[in-house]
Motif scaffolding. Sequence first.
Motif, PDB file in Angstrom:
ATOM      1  N   GLU A 142      30.566 -94.648  33.256  1.00  0.00           N
ATOM      2  CA  GLU A 142      31.498 -93.900  34.099  1.00  0.00           C
ATOM      3  C   GLU A 142      30.751 -93.061  35.134  1.00  0.00           C
ATOM      4  N   LEU A 143      29.660 -92.443  34.706  1.00  0.00           N
ATOM      5  CA  LEU A 143      28.850 -91.682  35.659  1.00  0.00           C
ATOM      6  C   LEU A 143      28.354 -92.577  36.789  1.00  0.00           C
ATOM      7  N   LEU A 144      27.928 -93.775  36.434  1.00  0.00           N
ATOM      8  CA  LEU A 144      27.466 -94.720  37.445  1.00  0.00           C
ATOM      9  C   LEU A 144      28.588 -95.109  38.399  1.00  0.00           C
ATOM     10  N   LEU A 145      29.765 -95.354  37.851  1.00  0.00           N
ATOM     11  CA  LEU A 145      30.884 -95.778  38.674  1.00  0.00           C
ATOM     12  C   LEU A 145      31.325 -94.680  39.642  1.00  0.00           C
ATOM     13  N   VAL A 146      31.266 -93.443  39.184  1.00  0.00           N
ATOM     14  CA  VAL A 146      31.755 -92.341  40.004  1.00  0.00           C
ATOM     15  C   VAL A 146      30.683 -91.812  40.950  1.00  0.00           C
ATOM     16  N   LEU A 147      29.441 -91.700  40.439  1.00  0.00           N
ATOM     17  CA  LEU A 147      28.403 -91.020  41.203  1.00  0.00           C
ATOM     18  C   LEU A 147      27.380 -91.940  41.845  1.00  0.00           C
ATOM     19  N   GLY A 148      27.228 -93.157  41.307  1.00  0.00           N
ATOM     20  CA  GLY A 148      26.123 -94.004  41.740  1.00  0.00           C
ATOM     21  C   GLY A 148      24.913 -93.761  40.860  1.00  0.00           C
TER      22      GLY A 148
END
Length: 364
Positions: free
Chosen positions: A322-328
């Motif tokens: 989720e962090l990757l999806l939201v923040l990169g």
Amino acid sequence: MNEELIARVGHHLRSWVTGRPLTAEAPGTAATVVLEDAAGLDAVLGSDAVGPGTLVLVPEAPAVQQGRDDRSGATVVGYEGSLSGSEGDASVDDVLFLQIQDYGVSPYMSLLGTTLVRMSGDTDFDLFLADADAARTEGRFAAFAVSPAVQLADLSALGARVPGDGPGTRLYVGRDGGVSVSPQGLRLGTAGDSAAVLRAEWERLNAASEVPGTVPLGAAVPEEVRGPAVHQRPWLARYLTTLDVLRDLQTRGITEPRVSGFGHRLVPELAEAEGALYTERASNADDAEAPILCWTPERAYVRVPGLDRTFQLGRRAAEITELLLVLGADEAATRHADRAEVERVLAFFADKGVPLARVLEATA
């Protein structure tokens, strides 16, 4: 009718209902044509709008007319019932059955099998938007809309990205001989018109609207209603993709999962900072092609649109995803997780044939 042809009819009907093309290549002739009246069959078969790859569905077609047409090479199949209304049912060879209903009554109807849900007017469209808004802000999805039995019609008119929709994918011929891509669609021409004429009118009508999808629903919902509503909701494409994911999860016995970005976040910090850091990186909140993260109290799942695979994740891996999806990738490692954890999650997806880093970059 043999099983192979029945399966083909099912694939073509799904494409005709939704507007999603059967193949990535845009054919010069219509893939699927549905007639409301058999009287228009000769005109259709005499046009270059159909060809050897076309499936033509005709109500109560005489047996002599069914099969491969010698002139066009198209395959003609008869059906019973109606495919043009917003209620009723249709069947092919007493084997393939389709129930049809409008959006407004769907929450109150029993789903007895494959069900086509249409927008028959402004009221249905308003109810669709209200359900989409509730899903977006509260994470509450209409129960019937996520049923595996349901298929929403005319997806491009509802905000989905359907590049192949148009007269090369589907045609509908009304009782008066008028041709569109759907029963609720704007008229493109008359039975017997050439493929070039139908395509030119499709492009002309689309060019007149700032919001893609004006043709498939234009006879039921005025463009001055549909266009602004879709424009104000750039996330509708992702919402419709999420409905597909939730239907697929239901077939696996996974019901009522929460969906990241639809009223919920798995990582508390993201939910708390929704108005600040999330807004800075909001591109894939609206992107229908970005991976979709869902979870239940027991499991988490990731689906990458376009791939027929669902990945099950542990809680920590799901949080990092989720962090990757939201923040990169870079910002996720900097703000919330050490780079080794981020790299392990990226490596997991890469090993499964999903280069998540590249997917994120492409959808940013």
